[in-house]
Write an enzyme that holds these catalytic residues in place. Structure first.
Site, PDB file in Angstrom:
ATOM      1  N   HIS A   1       0.928  -1.216  -0.008  1.00 25.83           N
ATOM      2  CA  HIS A   1      -0.151  -0.040  -0.233  1.00 25.83           C
ATOM      3  C   HIS A   1       0.912   1.316  -0.107  1.00 25.83           C
ATOM      4  O   HIS A   1       0.268   2.454   0.065  1.00 25.83           O
ATOM      5  CB  HIS A   1      -0.974  -0.251   1.258  1.00 25.83           C
ATOM      6  CG  HIS A   1      -2.101   0.667   0.976  1.00 25.83           C
ATOM      7  ND1 HIS A   1      -2.576   1.795   1.761  1.00 25.83           N
ATOM      8  CD2 HIS A   1      -3.216   0.674   0.191  1.00 25.83           C
ATOM      9  CE1 HIS A   1      -3.717   2.473   1.329  1.00 25.83           C
ATOM     10  NE2 HIS A   1      -3.891   1.849   0.440  1.00 25.83           N
TER      11      HIS A   1
ATOM     12  N   LYS B   1       2.924   4.431  -1.323  1.00 24.08           N
ATOM     13  CA  LYS B   1       2.796   5.646  -2.079  1.00 24.08           C
ATOM     14  C   LYS B   1       4.088   6.597  -1.899  1.00 24.08           C
ATOM     15  O   LYS B   1       4.004   7.634  -1.597  1.00 24.08           O
ATOM     16  CB  LYS B   1       1.644   6.055  -2.183  1.00 24.08           C
ATOM     17  CG  LYS B   1       0.496   5.340  -2.042  1.00 24.08           C
ATOM     18  CD  LYS B   1      -0.603   5.861  -1.337  1.00 24.08           C
ATOM     19  CE  LYS B   1      -1.713   4.765  -1.274  1.00 24.08           C
ATOM     20  NZ  LYS B   1      -2.821   5.006  -0.175  1.00 24.08           N
TER      21      LYS B   1
ATOM     22  N   ASP C   1      16.370  10.711  -8.794  1.00 24.10           N
ATOM     23  CA  ASP C   1      17.704  10.871  -8.749  1.00 24.10           C
ATOM     24  C   ASP C   1      18.519  10.727  -7.345  1.00 24.10           C
ATOM     25  O   ASP C   1      19.498  11.175  -7.157  1.00 24.10           O
ATOM     26  CB  ASP C   1      18.026  12.261  -9.314  1.00 24.10           C
ATOM     27  CG  ASP C   1      17.661  12.352 -10.669  1.00 24.10           C
ATOM     28  OD1 ASP C   1      17.487  11.530 -11.462  1.00 24.10           O
ATOM     29  OD2 ASP C   1      17.347  13.602 -11.177  1.00 24.10           O
TER      30      ASP C   1
END
Length: 220
Positions: A164, A166, A171
């Site tokens: 779950h 996110k 870079d």
């Protein structure tokens, strides 16, 4: 980084004015913290061997170099909200300006526009990796299969529970995280948030977690 080192060594007099050419300033902003530390160390070692400068002058030169490197270091800490395009536009901008790597640990990706930006990153040589939830890959509108077919490495979990997360790392110097799912609904209707930060300690923790998950999950 060698080009930056050469500039500091070969422009000792110009450095006293504390003004850097735009090209040098841009290169400094692109350095990660590790790269900045290596550059400072290299300059420190060089200061010990500068025959044309006495000890006091060498110290002054090194202090000026260090101050300029710190002043032009990249710093970015902002929070974005939806509904509206604020979050989506920021993600698009970060993807468009990625130079070396994009690591995404995203619960679901159904937004075609964001998926296209990911593909463009991959096509121009940026190293892209994606971790996502196994169950969401079969959702209507999921872009994961298309991204995998485009040659982007994708890994998924195999469990009764959700992957779950996110978050993403751009870079190795910017971490993005928040409630925002990469879906049209999250942009147009949901109350969502996204934090983008260049704070080294936070970026490192997200990068370490991404690598841990990457090594433990299954190839899509």
């Amino acid at each position: 980084m060698q080009e930056l080192f050469n500039y500091f060594v070969n422009h000792k007099s110009a450095l006293k004015k504390r003004h850097l050419p735009k090209s040098v300033a841009v290169q400094l902003k692109r350095l990660t913290r590790h790269q900045r530390d290596r550059l400072k160390l290299q300059l420190t070692e060089t200061a010990k061997t500068l025959d044309e400068l006495d000890k006091s002058q060498a110290i002054d030169w090194l202090q000026t170099c260090t101050q300029l490197i710190n002043e032009h270091a990249f710093h970015f800490n902002r929070v974005f909200f939806s509904p509206g395009n604020e979050i989506k536009n920021e993600i698009k901008y970060l993807l468009e300006h990625a130079h070396t790597s994009v690591d995404l640990c995203i619960f679901t990706i159904t937004d075609n526009e964001l998926a296209q930006k990911i593909k463009v990153c991959h096509k121009r040589g940026v190293k892209v990796r994606i971790i996502t939830d196994d169950e969401k890959t079969t959702d209507n509108g999921s872009e994961i299969l298309k991204l995998a077919k485009a040659g982007i490495p994708v890994k998924i979990d195999h469990s009764h529970y959700h992957m779950h997360n996110k978050f993403g790392i751009i870079d190795e110097r910017i971490a993005i995280t928040g409630s925002f799912n990469w879906t049209y609904t999250a942009t147009k209707h949901n109350q969502e948030n996204l934090l983008a930060t260049s704070k080294f300690e936070i970026v490192k923790q997200y990068n370490d977690e991404f690598e841990r998950l990457w090594d433990s999950l299954f190839t899509f």
